[in-house]
Design a protein around this motif. Sequence first.
Motif, PDB file in Angstrom:
ATOM      1  N   LYS A  37      18.490  -1.300  -4.854  1.00 43.00           N
ATOM      2  CA  LYS A  37      17.459  -0.345  -3.396  1.00 43.00           C
ATOM      3  C   LYS A  37      18.694   0.511  -2.370  1.00 43.00           C
ATOM      4  CE  LYS A  37      15.141  -0.503   0.315  1.00 43.00           C
ATOM      5  NZ  LYS A  37      13.447  -1.306   1.350  1.00 43.00           N
ATOM      6  N   GLN A  38      19.876  -0.026  -2.557  1.00 41.64           N
ATOM      7  CA  GLN A  38      20.682   0.429  -1.507  1.00 41.64           C
ATOM      8  C   GLN A  38      21.422   1.700  -2.316  1.00 41.64           C
ATOM      9  OE1 GLN A  38      24.144  -2.157  -0.645  1.00 41.64           O
ATOM     10  NE2 GLN A  38      24.565  -0.778   0.716  1.00 41.64           N
ATOM     11  N   ILE A  39      21.772   1.931  -3.252  1.00 44.67           N
ATOM     12  CA  ILE A  39      22.414   3.191  -3.671  1.00 44.67           C
ATOM     13  C   ILE A  39      22.099   4.153  -4.359  1.00 44.67           C
ATOM     14  CG2 ILE A  39      23.823   3.816  -5.880  1.00 44.67           C
ATOM     15  CD1 ILE A  39      24.529   0.585  -6.060  1.00 44.67           C
ATOM     16  N   THR A  40      20.137   3.364  -4.707  1.00 47.31           N
ATOM     17  CA  THR A  40      19.031   4.511  -4.951  1.00 47.31           C
ATOM     18  C   THR A  40      19.140   5.397  -3.713  1.00 47.31           C
ATOM     19  OG1 THR A  40      18.335   3.519  -6.944  1.00 47.31           O
ATOM     20  CG2 THR A  40      16.668   5.464  -5.372  1.00 47.31           C
ATOM     21  N   GLU A  41      18.706   4.873  -2.581  1.00 42.59           N
ATOM     22  CA  GLU A  41      18.462   5.435  -1.530  1.00 42.59           C
ATOM     23  C   GLU A  41      19.247   6.479  -0.943  1.00 42.59           C
ATOM     24  OE1 GLU A  41      17.006   2.465   0.875  1.00 42.59           O
ATOM     25  OE2 GLU A  41      14.731   2.611   0.323  1.00 42.59           O
ATOM     26  N   GLU A  42      21.364   5.492  -1.384  1.00 44.46           N
ATOM     27  CA  GLU A  42      21.565   6.545  -0.765  1.00 44.46           C
ATOM     28  C   GLU A  42      22.127   7.528  -0.927  1.00 44.46           C
ATOM     29  OE1 GLU A  42      26.038   4.740  -0.293  1.00 44.46           O
ATOM     30  OE2 GLU A  42      24.840   3.268   0.727  1.00 44.46           O
ATOM     31  N   LEU A  43      22.510   7.954  -2.465  1.00 42.04           N
ATOM     32  CA  LEU A  43      22.380   8.864  -2.761  1.00 42.04           C
ATOM     33  C   LEU A  43      21.330   9.914  -3.586  1.00 42.04           C
ATOM     34  CD1 LEU A  43      23.973   7.114  -6.371  1.00 42.04           C
ATOM     35  CD2 LEU A  43      25.596   8.452  -3.978  1.00 42.04           C
ATOM     36  N   ILE A  44      19.876   9.222  -3.357  1.00 43.99           N
ATOM     37  CA  ILE A  44      19.201  10.314  -4.061  1.00 43.99           C
ATOM     38  C   ILE A  44      17.601  10.139  -2.764  1.00 43.99           C
ATOM     39  CG2 ILE A  44      19.810  10.692  -5.996  1.00 43.99           C
ATOM     40  CD1 ILE A  44      17.260   8.755  -7.057  1.00 43.99           C
ATOM     41  N   GLY A  45      17.976   9.561  -1.939  1.00 44.65           N
ATOM     42  CA  GLY A  45      16.308   9.166  -0.866  1.00 44.65           C
ATOM     43  C   GLY A  45      16.659  10.245   0.029  1.00 44.65           C
ATOM     44  N   GLY A  46      15.254   9.614   0.779  1.00 37.52           N
ATOM     45  CA  GLY A  46      15.363  11.151   1.518  1.00 37.52           C
ATOM     46  C   GLY A  46      14.829  12.059   1.506  1.00 37.52           C
ATOM     47  N   TYR A  47      15.011  12.584   0.462  1.00 35.10           N
ATOM     48  CA  TYR A  47      14.340  14.421   0.357  1.00 35.10           C
ATOM     49  C   TYR A  47      12.841  14.160   0.383  1.00 35.10           C
ATOM     50  CZ  TYR A  47      19.011  15.840  -0.558  1.00 35.10           C
ATOM     51  OH  TYR A  47      20.639  15.887  -0.228  1.00 35.10           O
ATOM     52  N   GLN A  48      12.253  14.956   1.142  1.00 32.48           N
ATOM     53  CA  GLN A  48      10.551  15.308   0.721  1.00 32.48           C
ATOM     54  C   GLN A  48      10.372  16.390  -0.124  1.00 32.48           C
ATOM     55  OE1 GLN A  48       8.341  13.455   2.302  1.00 32.48           O
ATOM     56  NE2 GLN A  48      10.375  12.103   3.066  1.00 32.48           N
ATOM     57  N   ILE A  49      10.020  15.918  -0.934  1.00 34.10           N
ATOM     58  CA  ILE A  49       9.277  17.234  -2.341  1.00 34.10           C
ATOM     59  C   ILE A  49       8.265  17.412  -2.285  1.00 34.10           C
ATOM     60  CG2 ILE A  49       9.482  17.413  -4.705  1.00 34.10           C
ATOM     61  CD1 ILE A  49      12.377  16.763  -4.060  1.00 34.10           C
ATOM     62  N   ASP A  50       8.011  18.999  -2.338  1.00 33.65           N
ATOM     63  CA  ASP A  50       6.414  19.204  -2.271  1.00 33.65           C
ATOM     64  C   ASP A  50       5.992  19.504  -3.652  1.00 33.65           C
ATOM     65  OD1 ASP A  50       4.526  20.345  -2.313  1.00 33.65           O
ATOM     66  OD2 ASP A  50       4.977  22.759  -0.881  1.00 33.65           O
TER      67      ASP A  50
END
Length: 116
Positions: free
Chosen positions: A101-114
């Motif tokens: 979870k930590q690595i995934t959120e750090e590397l690709i998390g946070g983007y809001q995709i339409d």
Amino acid sequence: MIIIIRERATLEQVEQMLETLRVYIKVVVDIERGILAGGGEKHAWCEALLLEDGSRQRDIWGANWTPFNQSIDYESIINIRPSQNNRSMIIQDPTIKERVKQITEELIGGYQIDFR
């Protein structure tokens, strides 16, 4: 498209990884190296790319990342590893889950995709 992500992905990279499945990304995370491979139709393809890149089998775990709600699903056939006490497709060890979870959120998390 499958991409190895070693540092924070760009929005363009996230969109490229979404091309195949549209609403979620198959990811395989190397919990020791702190990197992931994402995209494509099968976790096994991401797994193979990381193994070619020098990852060790025991360090890589499969999951699915959904950018829309920033959620992770820890299920993949590559996670079935009786030798590592994981007899299910779902990652059983809470420490491994947290690292994925930590690595995934750090590397690709946070983007809001339409998705429209």
